[in-house]
Design a protein around this motif. Structure first.
Motif, PDB file in Angstrom:
ATOM      1  N   SER A   8       0.813  -1.214   0.000  1.00 54.40           N
ATOM      2  CA  SER A   8       0.000   0.000   0.000  1.00 54.40           C
ATOM      3  C   SER A   8       0.846   1.263   0.000  1.00 54.40           C
ATOM      4  N   LEU A   9       0.115   2.363   0.003  1.00 54.24           N
ATOM      5  CA  LEU A   9       0.695   3.694   0.037  1.00 54.24           C
ATOM      6  C   LEU A   9      -0.132   4.520   1.013  1.00 54.24           C
ATOM      7  N   LEU A  10       0.541   5.203   1.938  1.00 57.15           N
ATOM      8  CA  LEU A  10      -0.156   6.148   2.796  1.00 57.15           C
ATOM      9  C   LEU A  10       0.037   7.534   2.204  1.00 57.15           C
ATOM     10  N   GLU A  11      -1.072   8.233   2.030  1.00 57.11           N
ATOM     11  CA  GLU A  11      -1.038   9.546   1.398  1.00 57.11           C
ATOM     12  C   GLU A  11      -1.734  10.560   2.281  1.00 57.11           C
ATOM     13  N   GLY A  12      -1.061  11.662   2.549  1.00 53.41           N
ATOM     14  CA  GLY A  12      -1.661  12.708   3.354  1.00 53.41           C
ATOM     15  C   GLY A  12      -2.804  13.382   2.632  1.00 53.41           C
ATOM     16  N   ILE A  13      -3.821  13.781   3.376  1.00 54.92           N
ATOM     17  CA  ILE A  13      -4.959  14.501   2.805  1.00 54.92           C
ATOM     18  C   ILE A  13      -4.644  15.992   2.832  1.00 54.92           C
ATOM     19  N   VAL A  14      -4.628  16.592   1.666  1.00 44.84           N
ATOM     20  CA  VAL A  14      -4.279  18.000   1.532  1.00 44.84           C
ATOM     21  C   VAL A  14      -5.564  18.812   1.365  1.00 44.84           C
ATOM     22  N   PRO A  15      -5.793  19.810   2.201  1.00 44.62           N
ATOM     23  CA  PRO A  15      -6.980  20.663   2.008  1.00 44.62           C
ATOM     24  C   PRO A  15      -6.935  21.335   0.638  1.00 44.62           C
ATOM     25  N   PHE A  16      -8.032  21.234  -0.095  1.00 42.48           N
ATOM     26  CA  PHE A  16      -8.040  21.822  -1.433  1.00 42.48           C
ATOM     27  C   PHE A  16      -9.358  22.542  -1.681  1.00 42.48           C
ATOM     28  N   GLN A  17      -9.318  23.478  -2.611  1.00 38.55           N
ATOM     29  CA  GLN A  17     -10.524  24.240  -2.932  1.00 38.55           C
ATOM     30  C   GLN A  17     -11.246  23.708  -4.149  1.00 38.55           C
ATOM     31  N   ARG A  18     -10.526  22.971  -5.011  1.00 36.01           N
ATOM     32  CA  ARG A  18     -11.197  22.373  -6.171  1.00 36.01           C
ATOM     33  C   ARG A  18     -10.349  21.257  -6.749  1.00 36.01           C
TER      34      ARG A  18
ATOM     35  N   ASP B 176       4.881  12.648 -33.250  1.00 34.65           N
ATOM     36  CA  ASP B 176       5.956  13.609 -33.508  1.00 34.65           C
ATOM     37  C   ASP B 176       6.236  14.510 -32.317  1.00 34.65           C
ATOM     38  N   GLY B 177       5.542  14.285 -31.199  1.00 38.06           N
ATOM     39  CA  GLY B 177       5.749  15.082 -30.001  1.00 38.06           C
ATOM     40  C   GLY B 177       4.851  16.293 -29.876  1.00 38.06           C
ATOM     41  N   GLU B 178       4.077  16.615 -30.919  1.00 36.25           N
ATOM     42  CA  GLU B 178       3.159  17.744 -30.796  1.00 36.25           C
ATOM     43  C   GLU B 178       2.142  17.450 -29.695  1.00 36.25           C
ATOM     44  N   THR B 179       1.909  18.430 -28.834  1.00 36.65           N
ATOM     45  CA  THR B 179       0.996  18.253 -27.706  1.00 36.65           C
ATOM     46  C   THR B 179      -0.049  19.357 -27.696  1.00 36.65           C
ATOM     47  N   ARG B 180      -1.297  18.970 -27.512  1.00 36.16           N
ATOM     48  CA  ARG B 180      -2.390  19.922 -27.412  1.00 36.16           C
ATOM     49  C   ARG B 180      -3.175  19.638 -26.135  1.00 36.16           C
ATOM     50  N   PHE B 181      -3.843  20.689 -25.635  1.00 34.75           N
ATOM     51  CA  PHE B 181      -4.551  20.581 -24.365  1.00 34.75           C
ATOM     52  C   PHE B 181      -5.991  21.066 -24.524  1.00 34.75           C
ATOM     53  N   TYR B 182      -6.918  20.249 -24.021  1.00 32.73           N
ATOM     54  CA  TYR B 182      -8.290  20.717 -23.907  1.00 32.73           C
ATOM     55  C   TYR B 182      -8.383  21.688 -22.721  1.00 32.73           C
ATOM     56  N   ASP B 183      -9.474  22.437 -22.648  1.00 32.87           N
ATOM     57  CA  ASP B 183      -9.658  23.349 -21.531  1.00 32.87           C
ATOM     58  C   ASP B 183      -9.632  22.578 -20.210  1.00 32.87           C
ATOM     59  N   VAL B 184      -9.067  23.199 -19.196  1.00 31.07           N
ATOM     60  CA  VAL B 184      -8.969  22.570 -17.879  1.00 31.07           C
ATOM     61  C   VAL B 184     -10.373  22.320 -17.328  1.00 31.07           C
ATOM     62  N   VAL B 185     -10.550  21.158 -16.732  1.00 34.55           N
ATOM     63  CA  VAL B 185     -11.859  20.698 -16.265  1.00 34.55           C
ATOM     64  C   VAL B 185     -11.928  20.812 -14.742  1.00 34.55           C
ATOM     65  N   GLU B 186     -13.075  21.246 -14.247  1.00 36.45           N
ATOM     66  CA  GLU B 186     -13.322  21.256 -12.801  1.00 36.45           C
ATOM     67  C   GLU B 186     -14.257  20.099 -12.469  1.00 36.45           C
TER      68      GLU B 186
ATOM     69  N   GLN C 275      -6.189  21.824  -6.372  1.00 37.38           N
ATOM     70  CA  GLN C 275      -5.685  23.169  -6.119  1.00 37.38           C
ATOM     71  C   GLN C 275      -5.824  23.438  -4.628  1.00 37.38           C
ATOM     72  N   ARG C 276      -4.692  23.657  -3.983  1.00 37.49           N
ATOM     73  CA  ARG C 276      -4.692  23.877  -2.538  1.00 37.49           C
ATOM     74  C   ARG C 276      -5.518  25.110  -2.160  1.00 37.49           C
ATOM     75  N   GLU C 277      -6.067  25.068  -0.962  1.00 34.11           N
ATOM     76  CA  GLU C 277      -6.819  26.207  -0.459  1.00 34.11           C
ATOM     77  C   GLU C 277      -5.892  27.400  -0.252  1.00 34.11           C
ATOM     78  N   GLY C 278      -6.320  28.552  -0.757  1.00 35.18           N
ATOM     79  CA  GLY C 278      -5.610  29.787  -0.504  1.00 35.18           C
ATOM     80  C   GLY C 278      -4.283  29.919  -1.210  1.00 35.18           C
ATOM     81  N   GLU C 279      -4.010  29.098  -2.236  1.00 31.66           N
ATOM     82  CA  GLU C 279      -2.740  29.187  -2.953  1.00 31.66           C
ATOM     83  C   GLU C 279      -2.989  29.387  -4.444  1.00 31.66           C
ATOM     84  N   GLU C 280      -2.067  30.057  -5.103  1.00 33.31           N
ATOM     85  CA  GLU C 280      -2.181  30.348  -6.529  1.00 33.31           C
ATOM     86  C   GLU C 280      -0.810  30.182  -7.181  1.00 33.31           C
ATOM     87  N   PRO C 281      -0.552  29.226  -8.093  1.00 36.48           N
ATOM     88  CA  PRO C 281      -1.577  28.276  -8.571  1.00 36.48           C
ATOM     89  C   PRO C 281      -1.870  27.128  -7.601  1.00 36.48           C
ATOM     90  N   GLY C 282      -0.898  26.748  -6.765  1.00 36.67           N
ATOM     91  CA  GLY C 282      -1.168  25.784  -5.704  1.00 36.67           C
ATOM     92  C   GLY C 282      -1.594  24.412  -6.161  1.00 36.67           C
TER      93      GLY C 282
END
Length: 362
Positions: A179-189, A200-210, A258-265
């Protein structure tokens, strides 16, 4: 592959769930065929593929025969056994590369890989026994999540630990598996990035999803996310760094908090080397969906336009939610997608709907 696969070529897909089904539909729009390999005979993707094979993923002979009948092989789920990828790869090109699966299949390897790229992750520690767990809790702290290293998805294979005295019970609940123990990080979203990378290495990105999860299962995905341009930039940079490090080909989903109160976090939760549930909205809201772009990438075609023409909210139909299909089918402006599964069970994804509204920039 030295040249793009022409129309009429055949894609072999390991796995026959709804993702394989939607990949097959997307391939058909480009004049390409699919063959599905699945370990059970009731795979939803069988309904829309040119051919299908039922067999164990450990059956080297059957897998070899399957690979001989196709021009390229891909996967619709990340837990394809390494042996299956090796057998198929001896005969046909396999995309994404096997390394992406070996890393994603093991939560500890995944965390080590991502943190090795100097990308933030939650605090974590390996756990093989109760002694390890107690030491990990002392270092990581509580609350924390104890997760099996392998075969966890949709909230399965994990248990929350709120105090040290819960350690032994938590280990028993996951069957004392590595197993893996992972800390719970407070986040806003919760956010995810759907990226596509060509040969060929070309990379494209869709809009970021919430995203919003309920009971460990994705409930809704919304675009655009309520984030700043700097967060969008950082999220795409992280996904691109992971894709490049893996020499990736195809669609890759990177899930983040995304961490609470951080930008970009931003911290990375996990990545999936395949088309992803949080990208289903692209079918209705984009000129080229994640499924078509995955097909384009693995076949050596030019990547398609990832821009969206509408805002979108995708909602999963879980279990008995699918019984509302008559009302959903009558709703104006709604995209209804049913997966053809015979039985609705609690926690089972039976379909999804996408509601579109006029496009805004944020």
């Amino acid at each position: 592959m030295p040249e793009p696969l022409p129309p009429g070529s055949t894609i072999g897909i390991l796995g026959g769930g709804q993702l394989g089904r939607m990949l097959s539909v997307a391939a058909s729009r480009l004049g390409l065929k699919t063959q599905i390999y699945n370990d059970t005979p009731d795979a939803p993707a069988f309904d829309v593929a040119a051919a299908s094979t039922v067999g164990a993923y450990e059956d080297a002979s059957l897998l070899s025969d399957f690979a001989k009948r196709v021009d390229v092989v891909t996967c619709e789920f990340e837990n394809v056994p390494a042996k299956a990828l090796h057998v198929a790869g001896e005969i046909a090109p396999v995309f994404p590369p096997a390394k992406a699966f070996s890393v994603a299949q093991d939560r500890l390897a995944e965390k080590d890989f991502v943190s090795g790229l100097r990308i933030p992750v939650a605090p974590y520690a390996a756990v093989d026994n109760l002694g390890d767990l107690n030491k990990a809790l002392a270092r990581v702290g509580t609350p924390a999540l104890l997760k099996t290293r392998r075969f966890g998805y949709d909230g399965k294979g994990q248990v929350a630990i709120h105090t040290q005295c819960e350690a032994e019970t938590a280990l028993e609940k996951i069957g004392a598996a590595p197993s893996l123990l992972e800390g719970i990080v407070p986040f806003q979203r919760e956010l995810s990035v759907i990226a596509v990378r060509g040969q060929d290495g070309e990379t494209r990105f869709y809009d970021v999803v919430e995203n919003v999860h309920q009971g460990g299962i994705l409930a809704t995905s919304r675009v655009p996310a309520s984030i700043s341009d700097s967060v969008v930039f950082e999220a795409r940079k992280i996904a691109g760094t992971i894709a490049e490090a893996l020499n990736y080909v195809g669609v890759l989903c990177v899930e983040m908090f995304q961490r609470e109160g951080e930008e970009p976090g931003l911290i990375v939760n996990e990545f999936a080397p395949r088309v992803h549930n949080s990208g289903h909205w692209t079918i209705d809201a984009c000129r080229v969906s994640q499924f078509e772009n995955h097909v384009r990438a693995i076949c050596g075609w030019p990547l398609g336009d990832v821009s969206r023409h509408s805002n979108a909210v995708m909602t999963n139909l879980i279990g008995d939610d699918v019984e509302a299909w008559p009302a959903l089918a009558a709703e104006p402006g709604l995209g209804l997608h049913l997966y053809g599964k015979a039985e609705a069970r609690p926690g089972r994804k039976m379909g999804h709907v996408t509601r579109l509204t006029p496009k805004t920039s944020d």
